[in-house]
Write an enzyme that holds these catalytic residues in place. Sequence first.
Site, mmCIF file in Angstrom:
data_model
loop_
_atom_site.group_PDB
_atom_site.id
_atom_site.type_symbol
_atom_site.label_atom_id
_atom_site.label_comp_id
_atom_site.label_asym_id
_atom_site.label_seq_id
_atom_site.Cartn_x
_atom_site.Cartn_y
_atom_site.Cartn_z
ATOM 1 N N ARG A 183 10.023 -37.757 -36.189
ATOM 2 C CA ARG A 183 10.893 -37.723 -37.353
ATOM 3 C C ARG A 183 11.753 -36.463 -37.405
ATOM 4 N NH1 ARG A 183 6.094 -40.167 -39.171
ATOM 5 N NH2 ARG A 183 6.384 -42.190 -40.188
ATOM 6 N N ILE A 184 11.143 -35.312 -37.145
ATOM 7 C CA ILE A 184 11.895 -34.056 -37.203
ATOM 8 C C ILE A 184 12.853 -33.965 -36.023
ATOM 9 C CG2 ILE A 184 11.720 -31.538 -37.169
ATOM 10 C CD1 ILE A 184 8.963 -31.860 -38.539
ATOM 11 N N SER A 262 7.894 -25.749 -34.347
ATOM 12 C CA SER A 262 6.753 -26.676 -34.290
ATOM 13 C C SER A 262 5.423 -25.950 -34.410
ATOM 14 C CB SER A 262 6.808 -27.493 -33.010
ATOM 15 O OG SER A 262 7.906 -28.379 -33.048
ATOM 16 N N ARG A 263 4.889 -25.448 -33.313
ATOM 17 C CA ARG A 263 3.641 -24.691 -33.300
ATOM 18 C C ARG A 263 3.794 -23.521 -32.337
ATOM 19 N NH1 ARG A 263 2.744 -26.692 -37.427
ATOM 20 N NH2 ARG A 263 0.909 -27.891 -38.126
ATOM 21 N N ASP A 287 10.029 -19.954 -35.862
ATOM 22 C CA ASP A 287 9.495 -20.023 -37.219
ATOM 23 C C ASP A 287 7.975 -20.085 -37.175
ATOM 24 O OD1 ASP A 287 9.879 -20.403 -40.132
ATOM 25 O OD2 ASP A 287 9.006 -22.380 -39.760
ATOM 26 N N GLU A 292 -0.033 -16.313 -35.839
ATOM 27 C CA GLU A 292 0.578 -16.199 -37.161
ATOM 28 C C GLU A 292 -0.422 -16.136 -38.308
ATOM 29 O OE1 GLU A 292 1.834 -20.423 -38.911
ATOM 30 O OE2 GLU A 292 2.882 -19.986 -37.044
ATOM 31 N N HIS A 324 7.115 -19.185 -40.862
ATOM 32 C CA HIS A 324 6.707 -20.571 -41.113
ATOM 33 C C HIS A 324 7.368 -21.085 -42.392
ATOM 34 C CE1 HIS A 324 3.466 -23.368 -39.445
ATOM 35 N NE2 HIS A 324 4.224 -24.102 -40.236
ATOM 36 N N GLN A 325 8.665 -20.918 -42.438
ATOM 37 C CA GLN A 325 9.476 -21.210 -43.612
ATOM 38 C C GLN A 325 10.178 -22.556 -43.530
ATOM 39 O OE1 GLN A 325 12.357 -18.085 -44.203
ATOM 40 N NE2 GLN A 325 13.561 -19.265 -45.670
ATOM 41 N N ALA A 326 10.196 -23.165 -42.360
ATOM 42 C CA ALA A 326 11.052 -24.332 -42.129
ATOM 43 C C ALA A 326 10.769 -25.484 -43.102
ATOM 44 C CB ALA A 326 10.902 -24.817 -40.691
#
Length: 361
Positions: A183-184, A262-263, A287, A292, A324-326
Amino acid sequence: MCQTPNHCAYPAHIAAFSLTFTRMSASPVKVLFFSAKPYDIASFNQHNASYGFELEYLETHLGPHIVNAVDQGTFAVCVFVNDKLTTEVIAILAAKGAKVIALRCAGFNNVQLEAAKKYGITVCRVPAYSPEAVAEHAVAMLLTLVRKTHKAYNRVREQNFSLNGLLGFNLHGKTVGVIGTGRIGKAFCKIMLGFGCKVLAFDLFKDEEMVAAGVQYTTFDDVLRQADILSLHCPLTPDNRYLINQDSLGKMKQGATLINTSRGALIDTHAVIGALKTGRLANLGIDVYEQEERLFFKDLSGSIIEDDTIQRLLSFPNVLVTGHQAFFTEDALSQIAETTLASIHKLSKGLTPDDALIVQI
């Protein structure tokens, strides 16, 4: 954030299942949240008006250090990307009577699914919440890097209107490689096509809608060789850990741009630092970061950060890091809260949720 596994570059080998059970008490369903931030609390409290659950919030992340604090009778624990659902943690949750692990995110690499199956705990997630939010953030990072708007912002605030050092390049006509067209990834492809880019993609499953739109599917190595810009949109699995490593970086174009929303562990950070030093990578936007959980979602402005790797990344003028703001839009937070609570509600009634995938090996 990741997408539904069967639409990603590397499948997680999971299957859907439902675990049916009946609530034996008329007391309110108790849900204990970990890694809860003020925006989580506000969003879930708002949507809980329709369900009447008993919600409790803890700011700490879930791990062996805190799991014994879970009260007997807690029906569900609601967790996020950096909570650690190890076998030990899941065993204690089961002993406490917990029936559900509700991930308020799409990815589930932080959950030992075999342990959840063994102890009879259902794991649900939010497979799709505003994929456009993450895709648009990836594009925002890309535009910031290639047009140096972050540098221009700081420069103009100091009344420096010089253009020296701000030379960028057009996205129009460039080749963009996309790894994972869930989807992304699909949302990102559509935006890049709108910019007039040639879009190449690698995924184990071709998406015919994307093919019809003009996306060309090819091999992973071919994407690496041709892409001026490479954007990662696949989940993290044992098979693709360090997907971007010294070998794959060596196959990329000299001066390519890499974006990862993603990761963190999809990227071998030390190999990427080497590629930045040699100019193999002209720009890096991340991101997510492999370590993290020690940094992101915290205010460390008054602290000494001991992570030398992130400090080295931040020293590069051509690296952009966001925490990790996306996913972080009003639309996404609303969808996350509603989907999560709806899933817990159905599970409390012995039903299978419609929207959230119940994952298990």
